[in-house]
Scaffold this active site. Structure first.
Site, PDB file in Angstrom:
ATOM      1  CB  CYS A  52       0.161   1.577   4.201  1.00 13.40           C
ATOM      2  SG  CYS A  52      -1.374   1.471   4.182  1.00 13.40           S
ATOM      3  CB  CYS A  64      -0.903   0.046   1.183  1.00 11.57           C
ATOM      4  SG  CYS A  64      -1.640   1.594   1.379  1.00 11.57           S
TER       5      CYS A  64
END
Length: 308
Positions: A229, A226
């Site tokens: 993230c 991600c």
């Protein structure tokens, strides 16, 4: 100029695209969404304008670093970066690392972007002593070409990340900021951020901070692959140190195992990164996104600090 990947084998295509998260000297960052749907498990492979393999030239990271005007990088020794020359050496290095994070850069002697990024990897090799760094020169020999073909590498610079001999992540044509973020995200073992691997881990941490004397728990929920993230995680590490007296920071990757994914579903997490704010055993709020200012503001709000 934005960072680009160089084509290793065959004829180059003609399309091109920019790369996000590069330092200004390598190009302006492209827009990046602040969060990703939970269903998006795998990062999109970024395609860049390549060049043909051509005649090999000398790979000179020190000259490249000196040109950038950064003395420390131009003088840093690269002895902590292991040079890999064939498949056997590659596999032996992964086995020797055991559970450490291993960062592998695939480069080529004629690739300007390989030369630009290499000094940053050298610097990381000295600052991240618990991470192993490998360099594979794709055009060095037929043996290194064979290794690149086996690993599906056709453009450089290309970075792969391993733990326990398992590939956990890979990036192509990235800049220094993204490289640093990836190393922190996948190799964080010693920061104040508590690493959680199951529902039981989460419940145990929450129980430790029940009652009037309990700290605010900030749970960073993400996925292994991600981009947002990874982008926000250096901020999480810094906050975990500066707010250690009043806040506990923890992290869980939802796609690590079934227990983590079930917990995310039970908490109605549908986008990542999601930050859950837990006080006295109860979830009192959440923030979805990777904005540094917004995250700090939410933490202060749930600490009871009035934010104007």
């Amino acid at each position: 100029m934005a960072a680009m990947a160089t084509f290793l084998f065959g004829s180059p295509p003609t399309s091109s695209s920019s790369v996000s998260s590069c330092l200004s000297r390598l190009g302006q960052p492209a827009p990046l969404s602040s969060h990703s749907p939970l269903s998006h498990f795998f990062s999109t492979r970024i395609r860049h304008r390549p060049s043909s393999l051509g005649k090999p030239a000398s790979f000179c990271p020190r000259a490249s670093a000196a040109a950038s005007g950064t003395k420390s990088r131009s003088t840093a020794s690269d002895e902590r970066v292991q040079k890999v020359h064939n498949v056997d050496e590659f596999e032996a290095a992964l086995r020797a690392a055991k559970n450490k994070l291993v960062v592998v850069e695939y480069a080529a002697s004629h690739s300007p972007n390989s030369r630009r990024i290499y000094p940053f990897m050298v610097e990381l090799s000295w600052t991240c002593s618990d991470v192993e760094f490998l360099l594979v020169m794709g055009d060095e020999s037929e043996q290194t070409r064979e290794l690149c073909r086996r690993e599906g590498i056709d453009r450089v610079p290309h970075f792969t990340f391993y733990k326990g001999m398992e590939k956990v992540h890979e990036e192509e044509g990235i800049g220094p900021d993204q490289l640093v973020g990836d190393v922190l995200y996948y190799g964080d073992n010693h920061s104040a951020v508590v690493q959680l691997h199951s529902r039981a881990d989460v419940e145990s941490l929450i129980d430790q901070h029940r009652g009037a004397d309990g700290k605010l728990v900030v749970l960073d929920v993400g996925l292994k692959h991600c981009g947002p993230c990874v982008k926000v995680y250096p901020t999480v590490i810094k906050l975990s140190r500066s707010m250690a007296d009043a806040v506990v920071f923890a992290r869980m990757n939802g796609d690590e195992n079934d227990s983590c994914m079930e917990y995310l579903k039970d908490m109605d997490v549908v986008e990542v990164p999601t930050f859950l704010f837990i006080k006295d055993g109860q979830i009192c709020g959440r923030y979805v996104g990777s904005g540094k200012g917004e995250l700090i503001g939410e933490i202060l709000r749930y600490q009871g600090v009035r934010v104007t």
